[in-house]
Design a protein around this motif. Structure first.
Motif, PDB file in Angstrom:
ATOM      1  N   THR A  56      -7.768  -2.308   8.618  1.00  0.00           N
ATOM      2  CA  THR A  56      -6.324  -2.175   8.513  1.00  0.00           C
ATOM      3  C   THR A  56      -6.010  -1.237   7.356  1.00  0.00           C
ATOM      4  O   THR A  56      -6.493  -1.434   6.236  1.00  0.00           O
ATOM      5  CB  THR A  56      -5.652  -3.539   8.258  1.00  0.00           C
ATOM      6  N   LEU A  57      -5.223  -0.205   7.638  1.00  0.00           N
ATOM      7  CA  LEU A  57      -4.811   0.759   6.626  1.00  0.00           C
ATOM      8  C   LEU A  57      -3.387   0.410   6.207  1.00  0.00           C
ATOM      9  O   LEU A  57      -2.459   0.487   7.016  1.00  0.00           O
ATOM     10  CB  LEU A  57      -4.871   2.179   7.183  1.00  0.00           C
ATOM     11  N   ALA A  58      -3.221   0.011   4.959  1.00  0.00           N
ATOM     12  CA  ALA A  58      -1.912  -0.439   4.477  1.00  0.00           C
ATOM     13  C   ALA A  58      -1.229   0.653   3.675  1.00  0.00           C
ATOM     14  O   ALA A  58      -1.813   1.218   2.747  1.00  0.00           O
ATOM     15  CB  ALA A  58      -2.068  -1.694   3.626  1.00  0.00           C
ATOM     16  N   VAL A  59       0.015   0.943   4.019  1.00  0.00           N
ATOM     17  CA  VAL A  59       0.840   1.904   3.280  1.00  0.00           C
ATOM     18  C   VAL A  59       2.093   1.177   2.820  1.00  0.00           C
ATOM     19  O   VAL A  59       2.876   0.692   3.641  1.00  0.00           O
ATOM     20  CB  VAL A  59       1.226   3.114   4.154  1.00  0.00           C
ATOM     21  N   PHE A  60       2.266   1.080   1.510  1.00  0.00           N
ATOM     22  CA  PHE A  60       3.447   0.429   0.952  1.00  0.00           C
ATOM     23  C   PHE A  60       4.430   1.485   0.460  1.00  0.00           C
ATOM     24  O   PHE A  60       4.056   2.424  -0.237  1.00  0.00           O
ATOM     25  CB  PHE A  60       3.065  -0.490  -0.213  1.00  0.00           C
ATOM     26  N   ASN A  61       5.692   1.313   0.841  1.00  0.00           N
ATOM     27  CA  ASN A  61       6.770   2.204   0.376  1.00  0.00           C
ATOM     28  C   ASN A  61       6.390   3.669   0.600  1.00  0.00           C
ATOM     29  O   ASN A  61       6.499   4.508  -0.298  1.00  0.00           O
ATOM     30  CB  ASN A  61       7.061   1.943  -1.106  1.00  0.00           C
ATOM     31  N   GLY A  62       5.945   3.957   1.808  1.00  0.00           N
ATOM     32  CA  GLY A  62       5.376   5.262   2.117  1.00  0.00           C
ATOM     33  C   GLY A  62       6.324   6.432   2.001  1.00  0.00           C
ATOM     34  O   GLY A  62       5.881   7.572   1.848  1.00  0.00           O
ATOM     35  N   THR A  63       7.637   6.173   2.071  1.00  0.00           N
ATOM     36  CA  THR A  63       8.601   7.279   2.019  1.00  0.00           C
ATOM     37  C   THR A  63       9.134   7.523   0.608  1.00  0.00           C
ATOM     38  O   THR A  63       9.948   8.424   0.411  1.00  0.00           O
ATOM     39  CB  THR A  63       9.784   6.992   2.958  1.00  0.00           C
ATOM     40  N   GLU A  64       8.689   6.750  -0.369  1.00  0.00           N
ATOM     41  CA  GLU A  64       9.248   6.876  -1.712  1.00  0.00           C
ATOM     42  C   GLU A  64       8.697   8.056  -2.492  1.00  0.00           C
ATOM     43  O   GLU A  64       9.356   8.577  -3.385  1.00  0.00           O
ATOM     44  CB  GLU A  64       8.997   5.583  -2.511  1.00  0.00           C
ATOM     45  N   HIS A  65       7.481   8.470  -2.188  1.00  0.00           N
ATOM     46  CA  HIS A  65       6.831   9.531  -2.964  1.00  0.00           C
ATOM     47  C   HIS A  65       6.772  10.805  -2.129  1.00  0.00           C
ATOM     48  O   HIS A  65       6.108  10.864  -1.098  1.00  0.00           O
ATOM     49  CB  HIS A  65       5.430   9.107  -3.398  1.00  0.00           C
ATOM     50  N   LEU A 105      -2.738  -8.175  -2.260  1.00  0.00           N
ATOM     51  CA  LEU A 105      -3.474  -9.436  -2.163  1.00  0.00           C
ATOM     52  C   LEU A 105      -2.798 -10.396  -1.186  1.00  0.00           C
ATOM     53  O   LEU A 105      -3.482 -11.136  -0.466  1.00  0.00           O
ATOM     54  CB  LEU A 105      -3.608 -10.072  -3.544  1.00  0.00           C
ATOM     55  N   GLU A 106      -1.474 -10.381  -1.133  1.00  0.00           N
ATOM     56  CA  GLU A 106      -0.770 -11.226  -0.165  1.00  0.00           C
ATOM     57  C   GLU A 106      -1.049 -10.761   1.262  1.00  0.00           C
ATOM     58  O   GLU A 106      -1.251 -11.583   2.167  1.00  0.00           O
ATOM     59  CB  GLU A 106       0.735 -11.219  -0.451  1.00  0.00           C
ATOM     60  N   LEU A 107      -1.055  -9.454   1.482  1.00  0.00           N
ATOM     61  CA  LEU A 107      -1.364  -8.926   2.814  1.00  0.00           C
ATOM     62  C   LEU A 107      -2.804  -9.244   3.192  1.00  0.00           C
ATOM     63  O   LEU A 107      -3.091  -9.582   4.343  1.00  0.00           O
ATOM     64  CB  LEU A 107      -1.122  -7.416   2.851  1.00  0.00           C
ATOM     65  N   ALA A 108      -3.722  -9.139   2.232  1.00  0.00           N
ATOM     66  CA  ALA A 108      -5.128  -9.465   2.496  1.00  0.00           C
ATOM     67  C   ALA A 108      -5.257 -10.915   2.951  1.00  0.00           C
ATOM     68  O   ALA A 108      -6.005 -11.225   3.892  1.00  0.00           O
ATOM     69  CB  ALA A 108      -5.970  -9.222   1.251  1.00  0.00           C
ATOM     70  N   ALA A 109      -4.520 -11.820   2.304  1.00  0.00           N
ATOM     71  CA  ALA A 109      -4.558 -13.230   2.698  1.00  0.00           C
ATOM     72  C   ALA A 109      -3.953 -13.424   4.083  1.00  0.00           C
ATOM     73  O   ALA A 109      -4.486 -14.188   4.908  1.00  0.00           O
ATOM     74  CB  ALA A 109      -3.813 -14.079   1.664  1.00  0.00           C
ATOM     75  N   GLU A 110      -2.846 -12.732   4.342  1.00  0.00           N
ATOM     76  CA  GLU A 110      -2.174 -12.849   5.644  1.00  0.00           C
ATOM     77  C   GLU A 110      -3.081 -12.382   6.780  1.00  0.00           C
ATOM     78  O   GLU A 110      -3.127 -13.004   7.850  1.00  0.00           O
ATOM     79  CB  GLU A 110      -0.885 -12.019   5.616  1.00  0.00           C
ATOM     80  N   LEU A 111      -3.808 -11.306   6.545  1.00  0.00           N
ATOM     81  CA  LEU A 111      -4.681 -10.737   7.583  1.00  0.00           C
ATOM     82  C   LEU A 111      -6.062 -11.381   7.614  1.00  0.00           C
ATOM     83  O   LEU A 111      -6.880 -11.028   8.463  1.00  0.00           O
ATOM     84  CB  LEU A 111      -4.840  -9.231   7.352  1.00  0.00           C
ATOM     85  N   LYS A 112      -6.328 -12.285   6.651  1.00  0.00           N
ATOM     86  CA  LYS A 112      -7.664 -12.869   6.498  1.00  0.00           C
ATOM     87  C   LYS A 112      -8.708 -11.772   6.273  1.00  0.00           C
ATOM     88  O   LYS A 112      -9.823 -11.815   6.815  1.00  0.00           O
ATOM     89  CB  LYS A 112      -8.033 -13.737   7.696  1.00  0.00           C
ATOM     90  N   ALA A 113      -8.330 -10.770   5.482  1.00  0.00           N
ATOM     91  CA  ALA A 113      -9.255  -9.674   5.155  1.00  0.00           C
ATOM     92  C   ALA A 113     -10.389 -10.215   4.295  1.00  0.00           C
ATOM     93  O   ALA A 113     -10.212 -11.140   3.499  1.00  0.00           O
ATOM     94  CB  ALA A 113      -8.516  -8.562   4.421  1.00  0.00           C
ATOM     95  N   ASP A 114     -11.579  -9.632   4.475  1.00  0.00           N
ATOM     96  CA  ASP A 114     -12.724 -10.063   3.666  1.00  0.00           C
ATOM     97  C   ASP A 114     -13.247  -8.946   2.767  1.00  0.00           C
ATOM     98  O   ASP A 114     -14.314  -9.074   2.163  1.00  0.00           O
ATOM     99  CB  ASP A 114     -13.848 -10.604   4.557  1.00  0.00           C
ATOM    100  N   LEU A 115     -12.486  -7.863   2.663  1.00  0.00           N
ATOM    101  CA  LEU A 115     -12.811  -6.759   1.759  1.00  0.00           C
ATOM    102  C   LEU A 115     -11.543  -5.947   1.531  1.00  0.00           C
ATOM    103  O   LEU A 115     -10.822  -5.642   2.480  1.00  0.00           O
ATOM    104  CB  LEU A 115     -13.900  -5.864   2.357  1.00  0.00           C
ATOM    105  N   LEU A 116     -11.292  -5.608   0.277  1.00  0.00           N
ATOM    106  CA  LEU A 116     -10.185  -4.716  -0.064  1.00  0.00           C
ATOM    107  C   LEU A 116     -10.768  -3.425  -0.619  1.00  0.00           C
ATOM    108  O   LEU A 116     -11.628  -3.459  -1.505  1.00  0.00           O
ATOM    109  CB  LEU A 116      -9.275  -5.373  -1.108  1.00  0.00           C
TER     110      LEU A 116
END
Length: 275
Positions: free
Chosen positions: A182-191, A230-241
């Motif tokens: 999963t590729l996570a982009v936060f606030n992608g339009t701000e920069h 970290l919240e998204l990792a928990a939500e997705l049950k990710a096992d590596l960040l």
């Protein structure tokens, strides 16, 4: 691309089981050579002794308690690596200033595996220094969370920056073995100009060409990015960040970026980070 030389810290009894287990798994998956190192503390002891009393010099026999402890920990590492089925491994005792010595060892490795910090989870100064100056990716293992497996469901933090690009590239041997990333982009339009027309799309295309199955998740948040990750990792049950490590050091004082600092302090899953 694969990891052929993996360096793992093997001198912290409370955390070594996690680190060595993960490093052994990586060595087996990549047919890599595994190097376990232990910091004896002898160099620091000599410096402190000489500073305390002018003209006093610590003799080799004075260091025996430190070196013997490190050697015992390395023997434990060797036993564990052998039990984990690692076919090629060695031990190294480091009698030198820890941060500089590990950085120099990192020059000849593809990946470092180090614990998050002490039993309280406080990130160690040595880890922070090595992450910023080692020039190689560091797989950081959480202190108070038992890790049975990792890398099956990785979460990639993507902000369009140089450090994040390096981290994702360094993680490719893991990502190619994952079921889906999963590729996570936060606030992608701000920069401005950090992303293309569709934030995350260009990196997803790059990863797909590398044989990595990836899903892009765009989120808007007012939380600190480290907390949101970290919240998204928990939500997705990710096992590596997988994320870039941001910061700088000046006169040996390390100042980490906010997201880097927050993740290192509160992480409960393995984190692959590079500066």
């Amino acid at each position: 691309m694969s990891y052929k030389t993996i360096l793992v810290q093997a001198d912290l009894p409370d955390t070594v089981a996690n680190g060595v287990r993960l490093a052994s798994q990586l060595a087996n998956d990549n047919e890599a050579h595994l190097v376990g190192f232990a910091l004896s503390g002898a160099d620091q002891a000599i410096a402190q002794c000489n500073a305390a009393v002018a003209g006093m010099v610590a003799l080799p026999t004075d260091m025996s308690a430190l070196t013997e402890k490190a050697d015992a920990l390395l023997a434990g590492f060797a036993k564990q690596a052998q039990g984990n089925g690692v076919s090629s491994f060695e031990t190294r005792r480091i009698d030198d200033t820890p941060d500089y010595a590990i950085v120099m060892q990192a020059r000849y490795a593809d990946l470092l595996v180090m614990p998050q910090g002490d039993a309280s989870g406080t990130p160690s100064a040595v880890l922070q220094y090595v992450m910023l100056h080692g020039g190689k990716p560091v797989l950081i293992v959480p202190t108070d969370t038992k890790v049975e497996q990792f890398g099956k469901a990785p979460l990639l933090a993507w902000d369009g920056g140089q450090q994040a690009a390096r981290a994702i590239n360094a993680a490719l041997p893991l990502l190619k073995r994952a079921g889906k990333a999963t590729l996570a982009v936060f606030n992608g339009t701000e920069h401005y100009a950090a992303h293309g027309q569709q934030p995350g799309a260009d990196m997803a295309t790059y990863l797909a060409r590398q044989g990595v199955q990836v899903e892009v998740v765009q989120k808007t948040t007012k939380q600190p990015i480290g907390t949101a990750l970290l919240e998204l990792a928990a939500e997705l049950k990710a096992d590596l960040l997988v994320m870039g490590g941001y910061g700088h050091s000046r006169l040996r004082e390390i100042a980490l970026g906010g997201a880097t600092r927050d993740v290192l302090k509160h992480m409960n899953l393995p984190v692959l980070m590079t500066h």
